[in-house]
Design an enzyme around this catalytic site. Sequence first.
Site, short mmCIF file in Angstrom:
data_model
loop_
_atom_site.label_atom_id
_atom_site.label_comp_id
_atom_site.label_asym_id
_atom_site.label_seq_id
_atom_site.Cartn_x
_atom_site.Cartn_y
_atom_site.Cartn_z
N ASN A 7 1.00 -1.02 -0.14
CA ASN A 7 0.08 0.01 0.07
C ASN A 7 0.96 1.24 0.04
OD1 ASN A 7 -1.66 2.08 0.63
ND2 ASN A 7 -2.55 0.94 2.31
N ARG A 91 -2.45 -2.00 -3.30
CA ARG A 91 -3.68 -1.27 -3.04
C ARG A 91 -3.62 0.07 -3.99
NH1 ARG A 91 -4.79 3.50 1.03
NH2 ARG A 91 -6.92 3.74 0.55
N HIS A 180 -12.67 4.01 0.22
CA HIS A 180 -12.61 3.19 1.17
C HIS A 180 -13.61 1.85 0.69
CE1 HIS A 180 -12.52 6.53 4.43
NE2 HIS A 180 -11.24 6.01 4.20
N ARG A 239 -10.87 17.15 7.40
CA ARG A 239 -11.80 17.29 6.42
C ARG A 239 -13.23 17.62 6.61
NH1 ARG A 239 -10.47 11.76 3.84
NH2 ARG A 239 -8.16 12.04 3.17
N GLU A 383 -8.50 -4.53 4.85
CA GLU A 383 -8.27 -4.31 3.56
C GLU A 383 -7.09 -5.27 2.95
OE1 GLU A 383 -9.09 0.33 2.76
OE2 GLU A 383 -8.32 -0.31 4.81
#
Length: 401
Positions: A7, A91, A180, A239, A383
Amino acid sequence: MKILVLNCGSSSLKFQLLNMENETVSARGLVERIGKEDSSVTFCMDSYEKIKKEIPVKSHKAGVQIVFDFLTSDEFKILKSKDEIDAIGHRLVHGGEKYAGSVLIDDDVIQTLRDCSVFSPLHNPANIAGVEACKELFPGLPMAGVFDTAFHQTMPDYAYMYALPYYLYEKHHIRRYGFHGTSHRYVSQIANKLLGREDTRLISCHLGNGSSITAIVNGKSLDTSMGHTPVGGLIMGTRCGDIDPAIVTFIESIEHLSPEELDDLINKKSGVFGVSGISNDFRDLEAANKRGDKRAKLALEMFDFRLKKYIGAYTAIMGGLDAIIFTAGIGENDPETRYEACNGLEYLGLKFDVEKNKNIKGELAEISTSDSKVKVYVIPTNEELLIARDTKDIVSSINSK
Ligand code: ADP
């Protein structure tokens, strides 16, 4: 079959080596602050203490080389040689509209990553660097790519379109992509197993530093809260999530900010951090709230309110609800947020197990009562495992041809 999952982020590289016979992790680690003077490498294995070394790591390619050196080193003997790795799973962040599933990486995929770098300027170039580095170090080794955006490609046009002039979609592909996806797919598969059927209506809440929520019908994403970029939707650590879009141009004119400064404001200075002025971490905010800090309280209330608003909206668009899933840092570890999101949803047939919820941290659990019509699950995300499974499937299918 041994699969290495990589990743590559903008300045970091995480890896896991998985043995797919029993789906166990033989080694995992992290290369941080790539390209900076204080870069470091951390390795973890079951039988050893965590090892952290400060080593200069100039590039992603150097980072990948360090990972391979570590895996094959005499000291740890995790692999006799790099030939023992059967495949690499990457990923990947943004696959645009081209990929709705995981793919065998070829030149076309790399080109798509390049084309989509405009949407994901920090992550896609890092993903490409990781793929290119592996191609050089492991010529001929099969590699699969698992995109964050792929799971959401099932959204219908009325869910992914923005009400902007249509040419902006045609010319610049401006639309909701969602992120996601690998996490939402992983936890929804487990929820369906727990429910014992596939024809389900699920709401998956991935609540971490970045947070998103997805409505999943019969295993397919119907709508998700992140949009063209990961800034939209829920309130996050730093955010802003959904805001009136005209605020951005208004701030630009009154604060005289450049596009880069505006981007920094909505991505890194907003969210619960911006409101509280304290932290992006829910542990700090909950502690501050207990001390009576009003802005920490407000930030948490805003987060919970937005989350519940989405749960209501997604229940409506799905025509009902079978289960809510909580995952990622906050979803797995924070009983207060889970309670606030579910409290008051009894009218949906949801009976929350308040006592059980209090003790659940980072483990798979059902936190609704046994007679609750709507189930509530805490499901730790993984993941890397899903990337490894997809990679195994892709590699096995080419081997069997
Ligand atoms: P990322 O989006 O960076 O992958 P994670 O999913 O690891 O983030 O989530 C990190 C966040 O999870 C932290 O910033 C913090 O807000 C939250 N978190 C982690 N542990 C706890 C806890 N015990 N209680 C409340 N919040 C927690």
